[in-house]
Design a protein around this motif. Structure first.
Motif, short mmCIF file in Angstrom:
data_model
loop_
_atom_site.label_atom_id
_atom_site.label_comp_id
_atom_site.label_asym_id
_atom_site.label_seq_id
_atom_site.Cartn_x
_atom_site.Cartn_y
_atom_site.Cartn_z
N PRO A 29 0.82 -1.23 0.00
CA PRO A 29 0.00 0.00 0.00
C PRO A 29 0.84 1.27 0.00
N LEU A 30 2.03 1.18 0.59
CA LEU A 30 2.89 2.36 0.62
C LEU A 30 3.52 2.62 -0.75
N LEU A 31 3.67 1.57 -1.55
CA LEU A 31 4.17 1.76 -2.91
C LEU A 31 3.16 2.60 -3.67
N GLU A 32 1.89 2.25 -3.48
CA GLU A 32 0.83 2.98 -4.18
C GLU A 32 0.73 4.40 -3.67
N CYS A 33 0.87 4.54 -2.35
CA CYS A 33 0.81 5.85 -1.73
C CYS A 33 1.90 6.75 -2.29
N TYR A 34 3.10 6.21 -2.37
CA TYR A 34 4.24 6.93 -2.91
C TYR A 34 3.92 7.45 -4.31
N THR A 35 3.39 6.55 -5.15
CA THR A 35 3.08 6.91 -6.53
C THR A 35 2.05 8.03 -6.58
N LYS A 36 1.00 7.89 -5.78
CA LYS A 36 -0.05 8.90 -5.79
C LYS A 36 0.47 10.24 -5.29
N LEU A 37 1.37 10.20 -4.30
CA LEU A 37 1.92 11.44 -3.77
C LEU A 37 2.77 12.14 -4.82
#
Lengths: 480, 308
Positions: A398-406
């Motif tokens: 989920p943090l990979l996705e969070c990083y991308t969205k940020l």
């Protein structure tokens, strides 16, 4: 408080204290005539009241605590020892004392130290063991029979270690060193205006409060009907610390951001209490989570709801700690009370909304069971530029996705996805080595710093994103 | 601004952090009339910095831009001038928590070194606590004093230039915690004990070598410390990357057009939504570890001083 004593120095009735035996901790309320069960021993805390925190006690046969006398370590007379274990056969018959013999000794009131001595004398293989093995044997027997309990003051160190060992499911498996990283990366200090979103039974909130020392303010975002602060009450913070602790429902965040916030529909409140009291088997916590239960969560709770008292991290009912809420008077005053409380809640909500609308928080801490991306994308709006934020997640993906969205959103720099690796050591002369077991994982952190968000998107945020990444070809050849 | 209190706008005399891009930043002392050179051009303090909000983007003379950040002990640790080997935030974090530091705490530290840990400790104990730090190197002690002054925290710290092993910390029975990062910490354990409050406190010793740790643990035991515990903490960083892996060509079955085996159009084979059929690759997001990581900094030994 007697004159001349530092507050918090002595064990007082109404405190939340932590019992410690070796590496096992348990939080309990300090109440007279309340039977405590800890590590297979039953006792009352009455005699502990008035002593200084950090005092070590023994449990007497009557179930009372007695400060441990400073005793001379009786060294075994025989310094006789073997060189290795080639001739030692483990047939289970080397100890001549039986279960019953030992029980008889215990019943006679013989002190633990004496029991250990008896075990050594009645062990046929003791003198054949190497000195190291003898040492290990004595340590092991002492641990079992010389039951001493230390009463320690709760702190982030103690409580986070306790929760991780006893009820990791309640704190999303947040290991204590990961929590330590969050507090530092987030630059949590006195005077901050912090936004905290956590579903870790209030442990993370407590840790943040401890590091802020009552200065500054905290806005706790919460899912559902109200924030869970079971662990927070364990810290024993003085009342003024709570004056600047606010809460705000997640369900109102969208409306706040879009400018349509109103107090018309307040989130439903269980039993008129904004703060949910945790019952002694933690069931309230599970009720709170019931709406968003995942399969994985229910496996966790199945393990946790093992009812044997040893599994209980705390015997805390928030009321016991003097954290009083309305005790529910059964008369029509109750209705008026309810209305008054509703009004007050509404007023507080409006105040907190105003605080958030200023969009000048000094930092954001997220540690919850929810997917971090939507939380970050919305809560970052309330944070001032050039301020740190830290998100914890039990899982990396989920943090990979969070990083991308940020990266797509922009307005953040110095993004870092990390985890810490923790290893304990046994340090003894000629016997130093890492310990046998270590934690497999303590969760992951995504941290960064906010910057002024460039509302004109198009190329600038793309360029920004590129500038923020290290060129992947230089550092790592992609598999081809 | 100060290292212990956030400010909104950049002022003359501030220490600010210039952020150029991934892992590229440096500190500047903001001063009227000064200019700072960067690879993107010149930054004029009077026009580009003073009065601007922290977190702003500043365009430099050549057209490129940077961000100006508010200083924090963590950013300082990453950018300070090294006079000695320093402690990084990973170790600092666990030290802070295990020593139970918070606003109002009194801490003793030796050696001050480059002041990396010192800044973090001062931040944590502010506004009512204090740091007593001891450094036996005269110039380093003086440089530390100067930096604390520049960073607006001199009221929270006392730097003493002496040998902690011989003369202790200069205070007794007042500290909640003591930290040792010196070559022979076992020689300072006794002094640490007397600096700590009578009713108890915490101690931490940081040593790169296990032999030092062994000696220190022994000394702690001899001085009556309890709960002696040694650990190490390492940071693992992941880069977030989109990875494309090629699908191997396993040939075709004689009649059938579709290949047996990996069928990339089958939804069950799509772990994440990016399967590129045209080029025969599968894309996914991954947290990729760095090629090299820090494998060891030092062992941290914690213990408690208690009455009993």
């Amino acid at each position: 408080m007697e004159a001349g004593t530092r507050p918090g120095l002595h064990i007082c009735e109404g405190d939340c204290a932590v019992l410690k035996r070796d590496d096992v901790f348990k939080a309990v309320p300090v109440l007279r005539r309340r039977k405590i069960i800890f590590e297979k021993q039953w006792f009352y805390l009455d005699n502990a009241i008035g002593h200084i925190y950090g005092t070590t006690f023994e449990v007497t046969s009557g179930g009372n605590l007695q400060p441990k006398q400073e005793m001379e370590e009786t060294t075994p007379e025989t310094k006789e020892a073997g060189t290795d274990n080639r001739n030692i056969v483990d047939d289970g018959k080397s100890q001549k004392l039986t279960h019953d013999d030992i029980k008889a000794l215990k019943d006679k009131g013989i002190k633990g130290q004496e029991i250990v001595q008896q075990l050594i004398e009645n062990s046929t293989t003791f003198r054949d063991k190497t000195e190291f093995a003898q040492d290990k044997y004595i340590k092991k027997k002492k641990k079992k029979y010389e039951a001493v309990i230390t009463i320690v003051r709760p702190s982030t160190r103690i409580l986070s270690t306790m929760y991780y060992a006893r009820e990791p499911g309640k704190i999303n498996h947040l290991r204590y060193d990961t929590l330590a990283q969050m507090l530092t990366l987030g630059n949590i200090h006195a005077g901050n205006k912090m936004i905290v979103m956590e579903t870790c039974a209030g442990l993370v909130l407590g840790a943040v409060m401890e590091r802020m020392g009552g200065y500054g303010s905290i806005i706790q975002m919460y899912p559902g009907g109200g924030p869970v602060r079971a662990a927070t009450s364990c810290f024993g913070f003085p009342k003024p610390f709570f004056n600047n602790l606010h809460e705000f429902p997640l369900s109102k965040v969208d409306s706040l951001l879009s400018g349509t916030f109103s107090t018309e529909t307040l989130p439903s409140e269980p039993e008129d209490n904004a703060l949910v009291e945790e019952e002694s088997n933690g069931s309230i916590d599970e009720k709170q989570a019931s709406i968003q239960e995942t399969e994985e969560e229910s496996t966790e709770t199945a393990m946790e709801s093992n009812q044997t008292e040893e599994q209980e991290t705390m015997d805390i009912n928030a009321e016991d700690i003097g954290f009083k809420e309305n005790q529910g008077k059964e008369n029509k005053e109750n209705v008026r009370e309810k209305q008054r409380k509703q009004q007050e809640r509404r007023k507080k909500l409006i105040e907190t909304a105003a605080l958030l609308r200023e969009k000048n928080a000094d930092g954001l801490i997220v540690a919850s069971k929810f997917h971090p991306t939507p939380l970050l994308l919305s809560l970052l709006e309330f944070v001032a530029p050039s301020r740190p934020f830290v998100v914890y997640c039990q899982y990396k993906e989920p943090l990979l996705e969070c990083y991308t969205k940020l990266r797509e959103r922009g307005g953040v720099i110095n993004l870092k996805l990390s985890e810490t690796w923790l290893r304990s050591y046994q340090v003894l002369p000629d016997r130093s080595h890492p310990k046998l077991t270590m934690s497999g994982g303590g969760g992951y952190l995504l941290s960064g710093i906010t910057v002024v968000l460039d509302k004109s998107k198009c190329d600038s945020s793309n360029l920004e994103a590129l500038k923020m990444e290290e060129p992947s070809s230089k550092k790592r050849k992609s598999a081809s | 601004m100060s290292f212990v209190e956030y400010g909104d706008t950049i002022k003359n005399g501030d220490t600010a952090i210039v952020f150029l891009g991934h892992e590229s930043m440096f500190p500047v002392k903001v001063q009227h009339g000064t200019v700072t050179q960067t690879k993107y051009g010149v930054i004029r303090h009077s026009t580009d910095l003073i009065g601007k909000k922290y977190g702003s983007k500043v365009t430099c003379s050549k057209g490129g831009w940077v961000f100006i950040l508010h200083p924090t002990p963590e950013l300082w640790t990453m950018n300070l001038p090294h006079r000695t080997q320093i402690l990084y935030s990973t170790d600092i974090s666990i030290i802070t928590m295990m020593l139970e530091l918070k606003p109002g705490s009194i801490v003793c530290e030796s050696g001050t070194g480059s002041g990396s840990l010192s800044h973090a400790l001062i931040r944590t104990v502010a506004p009512t606590g204090h740091l007593y730090t001891v450094e036996f190197h005269q110039q380093r002690a003086e440089k530390a004093r100067e930096e604390f002054r520049e960073h607006g925290v001199e009221h929270l710290v006392t730097v003493t230039n002496q040998d902690v092993c011989k003369n202790g910390f200069g205070v007794s029975n007042i500290a909640d915690a003591v930290f040792l990062d010196i070559p022979s910490p076992w020689e300072a354990v006794g002094h640490a004990k007397s600096a700590l409050k009578a009713e108890g406190g915490r101690i931490c010793s940081f040593s790169p070598c296990i032999e030092q740790v062994q000696r220190t643990c022994l000394a702690m035991e001899e001085h009556g410390f309890t709960e002696i515990n040694t650990l190490e903490i390492l940071l693992r960083v992941y880069n977030v990357r989109t990875i494309s892996l090629q699908i191997p060509d396993l040939g075709k079955a004689s009649e059938d057009n579709s290949s047996i085996g990996f069928d990339s159009s089958n939804p069950s084979n799509q772990g994440s939504p990016c399967t590129n059929l045209q080029q025969g690759t599968v894309q996914f997001k991954s947290g990729v570890p760095l090629r090299e990581m820090v494998g060891h900094t030092g062992y941290l030994t914690f213990a408690t001083k208690s009455l009993f």
